[in-house]
Write a protein that holds these residues in place. Structure first.
Motif, PDB file in Angstrom:
ATOM      1  N   VAL A 125       0.853  -1.186   0.000  1.00 12.82           N
ATOM      2  CA  VAL A 125       0.000   0.000   0.000  1.00 12.82           C
ATOM      3  C   VAL A 125       0.892   1.241   0.000  1.00 12.82           C
ATOM      4  O   VAL A 125       2.020   1.224   0.499  1.00 12.82           O
ATOM      5  CB  VAL A 125      -0.938   0.021   1.227  1.00 12.82           C
ATOM      6  N   TYR A 126       0.368   2.305  -0.580  1.00 15.30           N
ATOM      7  CA  TYR A 126       1.126   3.552  -0.682  1.00 15.30           C
ATOM      8  C   TYR A 126       0.691   4.497   0.447  1.00 15.30           C
ATOM      9  O   TYR A 126      -0.508   4.756   0.617  1.00 15.30           O
ATOM     10  CB  TYR A 126       0.884   4.223  -2.031  1.00 15.30           C
ATOM     11  N   PRO A 127       1.665   5.019   1.204  1.00 14.32           N
ATOM     12  CA  PRO A 127       1.320   5.939   2.295  1.00 14.32           C
ATOM     13  C   PRO A 127       1.342   7.392   1.842  1.00 14.32           C
ATOM     14  O   PRO A 127       2.154   7.788   1.004  1.00 14.32           O
ATOM     15  CB  PRO A 127       2.411   5.671   3.318  1.00 14.32           C
ATOM     16  N   LEU A 128       0.444   8.177   2.415  1.00 12.40           N
ATOM     17  CA  LEU A 128       0.456   9.632   2.241  1.00 12.40           C
ATOM     18  C   LEU A 128       0.330  10.249   3.625  1.00 12.40           C
ATOM     19  O   LEU A 128      -0.529   9.834   4.421  1.00 12.40           O
ATOM     20  CB  LEU A 128      -0.700  10.117   1.359  1.00 12.40           C
ATOM     21  N   TYR A 129       1.173  11.203   3.902  1.00 11.24           N
ATOM     22  CA  TYR A 129       1.180  11.818   5.229  1.00 11.24           C
ATOM     23  C   TYR A 129       1.262  13.328   5.084  1.00 11.24           C
ATOM     24  O   TYR A 129       1.988  13.853   4.231  1.00 11.24           O
ATOM     25  CB  TYR A 129       2.363  11.310   6.055  1.00 11.24           C
ATOM     26  N   LEU A 151       3.161  20.627   6.112  1.00 14.48           N
ATOM     27  CA  LEU A 151       4.114  19.804   5.351  1.00 14.48           C
ATOM     28  C   LEU A 151       3.416  18.551   4.830  1.00 14.48           C
ATOM     29  O   LEU A 151       2.410  18.092   5.379  1.00 14.48           O
ATOM     30  CB  LEU A 151       5.324  19.432   6.206  1.00 14.48           C
ATOM     31  N   ILE A 152       3.966  18.019   3.751  1.00 13.32           N
ATOM     32  CA  ILE A 152       3.521  16.764   3.149  1.00 13.32           C
ATOM     33  C   ILE A 152       4.757  15.886   2.977  1.00 13.32           C
ATOM     34  O   ILE A 152       5.791  16.348   2.481  1.00 13.32           O
ATOM     35  CB  ILE A 152       2.849  17.006   1.779  1.00 13.32           C
ATOM     36  N   LEU A 153       4.659  14.637   3.407  1.00 14.12           N
ATOM     37  CA  LEU A 153       5.751  13.686   3.231  1.00 14.12           C
ATOM     38  C   LEU A 153       5.406  12.740   2.089  1.00 14.12           C
ATOM     39  O   LEU A 153       4.356  12.080   2.111  1.00 14.12           O
ATOM     40  CB  LEU A 153       5.988  12.887   4.520  1.00 14.12           C
ATOM     41  N   VAL A 154       6.313  12.679   1.095  1.00  9.29           N
ATOM     42  CA  VAL A 154       6.097  11.804  -0.072  1.00  9.29           C
ATOM     43  C   VAL A 154       6.942  10.551   0.095  1.00  9.29           C
ATOM     44  O   VAL A 154       8.161  10.637   0.297  1.00  9.29           O
ATOM     45  CB  VAL A 154       6.487  12.524  -1.385  1.00  9.29           C
ATOM     46  N   HIS A 155       6.292   9.406  -0.006  1.00 12.84           N
ATOM     47  CA  HIS A 155       6.987   8.122   0.091  1.00 12.84           C
ATOM     48  C   HIS A 155       6.529   7.288  -1.098  1.00 12.84           C
ATOM     49  O   HIS A 155       5.407   6.794  -1.136  1.00 12.84           O
ATOM     50  CB  HIS A 155       6.637   7.427   1.410  1.00 12.84           C
ATOM     51  N   SER A 156       7.401   7.134  -2.094  1.00 12.45           N
ATOM     52  CA  SER A 156       6.969   6.543  -3.357  1.00 12.45           C
ATOM     53  C   SER A 156       6.948   5.028  -3.372  1.00 12.45           C
ATOM     54  O   SER A 156       6.316   4.416  -4.230  1.00 12.45           O
ATOM     55  CB  SER A 156       7.859   7.049  -4.500  1.00 12.45           C
ATOM     56  N   ILE A 193       8.170  17.170   1.458  1.00 11.59           N
ATOM     57  CA  ILE A 193       9.415  16.452   1.761  1.00 11.59           C
ATOM     58  C   ILE A 193       9.459  15.171   0.915  1.00 11.59           C
ATOM     59  O   ILE A 193       8.491  14.421   0.858  1.00 11.59           O
ATOM     60  CB  ILE A 193       9.492  16.089   3.262  1.00 11.59           C
ATOM     61  N   TYR A 194      10.647  14.931   0.298  1.00 11.41           N
ATOM     62  CA  TYR A 194      10.776  13.746  -0.560  1.00 11.41           C
ATOM     63  C   TYR A 194      12.225  13.281  -0.528  1.00 11.41           C
ATOM     64  O   TYR A 194      13.122  13.971  -0.038  1.00 11.41           O
ATOM     65  CB  TYR A 194      10.335  14.071  -1.992  1.00 11.41           C
TER      66      TYR A 194
END
Length: 791
Positions: A455-459, A668-673, A725-726
């Motif tokens: 699953v893809y997380p979005l925070y 803020l947004i954290l990107v986790h690909s 943030i990435y």
């Protein structure tokens, strides 16, 4: 059916030509002259002799004055229809075919019409159209029998609803039409109908247009008179319609449905002031409670949610649940136990006469059916027999509504207090079924693990800028003020009496003030408040008791304390009020927009409130049961998250000037690909990432809010801006496209900053995009929905 009613409305005029004629009735008497019954034969001869002297009665009658002129002869003719019993006991009228031209009516019929008013006043247009449809089809069925030898029965009774103009109560009457003295005259050639035609007509039994096409109304004329009989069926109709109401889902909880049930009870018992009520019983809490939310349903409980007195509940429960007998109170002023405690309140509400009937569903006591009247003696034991038939259906309705209420409560608990999100509930249902299978097979029950892979997380997080510093300053200001006020009070006390303890206490107060001015550390607040409450305030109260005339010296101190907390709480309250207002605004935006996001593609969503609000989202193929996942939904959700975060930034920026304490927010947004796995932790009752490799993601979430721009002392998060943030360049490329698109819509503004972050403990290589939000726009969300429809 509505279309059919419209078809036959036609001004509510009968579509066939009809003429009043006594010829068939006269013919009936003519055949009875030679009857074997000598009395009947003698009467027939007398009738025919009278008719022979009035030849105009043999022709169709257009002027009704002819009937009045020869009333005695007409009444003699009518004895074929009206016996002395009929005249006294029944409601019957002889009239022109399908018209409201009464030739002769019984007293009961005349009294009813006088009481109710004209036909048109009795019926609403839909009911009148329904009756006209029945009349029209009855005429066609008579034509079919007369000319085609085909007998067709009306599939239901014709019911008139008459209203008593004095009480407004409804009464129901079945109509019976006897066409014995009516004939159908053919004007022209009879249409030929094939077997196919006959089948087509019977297949469209209530479609007037079909019948009129095959059998035009101008070909047929009805001559003679019909016998129109009314039979009261109020009880049967009310009970039948009440049963239909009670089968509906919200029959006792929805206001209009409940009012309709009450009105039907009034018609059944013919009591215009009757009141209906229901008290439901909740076994788990051993209490009677009230349905109806704002509109209370129970007469017994009144305007409360539940019966407040436990003793009254116990007494009523013993009376009804255990003895299972109804209670009839014909005079409330003479009421005895177990209703005695409620009798005065009931009389104040106008209840002088009451029936309480217990309701049971599968032998389980579920509540009380209540009937009340302001008139003593209206309701009695006979009333019980009339309502007995609907009691089981009321019990079913109460049981159903109680279960629906319980289900609603459980759903609210699941929604507000547990982590089982509706999107993943199917997985928990599967697990529960597995455990039930284990129990059925008498195996040891093991709860299956709830895991979602890939699953893809979005925070994202919206925090109060420098919240710890702001809170610390508020604590210091409130403590310092309370210490200062206490010192002033003790200083005045020393002027009234010279006690060494006062000077020693002032010394300690001054030391505390010096200490917190230089540095307020964890624990200082509780130590100082304990000192004030256990040592300083008792001294002040003692001084007040011994110097009554000088009580004003301590007034300022006590007035400064919060009445609930007992401490100075001014600055902290401003901070908490402002924090709550910001969090509530952010939470409401997320809750509202999350509903739309779920419609795009189901996903797991959770939010947390601290000094701000953060939210987690997980989306992927393993989280849905019957839908196909595609990465386009992930991209769409990322765009949604960016736009909603921009709206949060916009809305919270406009709030600053209206807050008790102006607080700024950062975002803020954290990107986790890379996809990861999440597992439901039984101990914490929440989802968490699964596996050592994925722990880095959780560590990153916890540390990035205080991250600095590389080689600076500047926080990556700044008011009015969003930090994305990435760690992989492809993520930056994706978000740069979103940013350019939103800038074209004037939702974001200024140049995109591309930054590197200082290394965090356990986390390195992070980068950030930072972009300003156009906080001058009226509402970004006006554009959001349009954007997401396109995305």
């Amino acid at each position: 059916m509505d279309a059919e009613l419209d078809q036959c409305d036609m001004g509510l005029e009968f579509p066939f030509e009809c003429k009043l004629s006594l010829a068939n009735l006269i013919g009936y008497w003519g055949m009875r002259i030679n009857d074997s019954n000598s009395h009947l034969a003698s009467t027939a001869k007398e009738v025919m002799d009278r008719v022979s002297q009035v030849p105009e009665l043999l022709a169709p009658i257009e002027d009704l004055e002819v009937l009045d002129t020869h009333r005695e002869t007409v009444d003699l003719l009518m004895t074929a229809i009206f016996s002395p019993f009929t005249e006294e006991e029944e409601m019957v009228s002889a009239m022109a075919p399908f018209k409201k031209q009464d030739v002769h009516s019984t007293k009961g019929y005349k009294d009813l019409m006088a009481q109710a008013g004209s036909y048109e006043a009795l019926l609403d247009p839909e009911e009148m159209a329904q009756i006209m449809l029945h009349k029209t089809m009855a005429a066609y069925f008579a034509i079919m029998q007369t000319y085609y030898g085909l007998t067709i029965e009306l599939n239901k009774d014709i019911i008139y609803t008459l209203s008593d103009q004095r009480t407004g109560l409804k009464r129901y009457f079945k109509i019976e039409i006897n066409p014995k003295f009516c004939e159908i005259v053919l004007n022209g050639d009879l249409p030929e109908l094939t077997e196919e035609d006959l089948k087509y007509l019977t297949d469209h039994i209530e479609d007037v247009d079909v019948w009129m096409e095959k059998l035009p109304t101008d070909l047929f004329e009805f001559q003679g008179l019909i016998i129109f009989k009314l039979t009261e069926v109020t009880k049967d109709q009310v009970l039948s319609r009440m049963k239909e109401n009670l089968l509906e889902k919200n029959s006792i909880t929805e206001e209009n449905s409940f009012d309709d049930l009450e009105q039907k009870f009034r018609s059944l018992l013919q009591l215009s002031d009757l009141r209906l009520g229901i008290s439901a019983y909740q076994k788990s809490k051993n209490r009677f409670f009230n349905f109806g939310r704002n509109t209370r349903r129970s007469i017994l409980i009144g305007n409360h949610d539940k019966l407040e007195c436990p003793h009254a509940t116990a007494n009523l429960l013993d009376r009804f649940a255990n003895q299972a007998e109804p209670m009839v109170v014909e005079d409330m002023s003479e009421c005895c136990m177990p209703l005695k405690p409620q009798s005065e309140a009931l009389q104040d509400c106008g209840v002088q006469n009451l029936i309480l009937n217990p309701l049971f569903y599968n032998d389980e006591f579920v509540g009380l059916l209540e009937l009340a009247s302001p008139n003593k003696g209206d309701l009695n034991a006979l009333t019980l027999t009339k309502m007995k038939e609907v009691l089981p259906l009321f019990a079913i309705a109460v049981k159903r509504s109680s279960e629906e209420l319980e289900n609603t409560i459980q759903n609210l608990i699941k929604e507000k207090y547990t982590s089982i999100h509706p999107t993943v509930e199917w997985k928990f249902n599967d697990a529960a079924h597995q455990m039930l299978d284990q129990m059925a097979e008498k195996k040891s029950t093991v709860a299956p693990q709830i895991v979602f892979n890939d699953v893809y997380p979005l925070y994202a997080a919206s925090d109060i800028r420098n919240s710890s510093v702001e809170r610390h300053q508020c604590i210091y200001k409130d403590l310092n003020r309370q210490l200062q006020l206490a010192r002033e009070v003790l200083g005045r006390a020393m002027e009234m009496t010279n006690l060494p303890i006062l000077d020693e206490t002032i010394f300690r107060l001054d030391n505390f003030r010096k200490k917190i001015k230089s540095k307020l550390v964890t624990g200082d607040e509780s130590v100082i408040l304990e000192f004030l409450q256990k040592e300083v305030e008792p001294i002040i109260k003692n001084m007040e008791a011994n110097h009554v005339g000088d009580g004003e010296f301590s007034k300022a101190y006590w007035e400064a304390l919060d009445p609930t907390l007992g401490v100075v709480y001014e600055h902290r309250k401003h901070f908490e009020d402002s924090l709550t207002a910001i969090n509530d605004t952010i939470g409401s935006i997320l809750d509202e927009e999350e509903k739309s996001a779920q419609k795009m593609f189901p996903h797991y969503f959770e939010k947390y409130k601290t000094d701000g609000v953060e939210h987690n989202i997980y989306i992927g193929a393993s989280m849905v049961e019957h839908l196909k996942f595609d990465e386009v939904y992930l991209r769409n959700l990322r765009l949604w998250q960016l736009v909603v975060t921009a709206e949060i930034a916009n809305r919270t920026a406009t709030m600053v000037n209206d807050l008790s304490m102006p607080l700024e927010t950062t975002h803020l947004i954290l990107v986790h690909s890379n996809p990861l796995s999440i597992r439901f932790r039984q101990e914490e009752k929440k989802f968490d990432v699964d596996g050592a490799y994925n722990i880095r993601y959780e560590i990153t979430k916890k540390r990035i809010d205080k991250a600095l721009v590389k080689d600076t002392e500047e926080r990556i998060t700044q008011p009015g801006k969003i930090a994305i943030i990435y760690s992989q360049d492809k993520d930056a490329e994706e978000y740069l496209k979103y940013i350019e698109y939103l800038k074209s819509k004037e939702l974001l503004t200024e140049k995109v900053e591309q930054l590197e972050l200082e290394e965090l403990q356990g986390v390195s290589g992070l980068k950030a995009l930072r972009i300003a939000v156009n906080t001058g726009s009226a509402s970004i969300m006006d554009e959001v929905r349009k954007l997401l429809e396109v995305a």
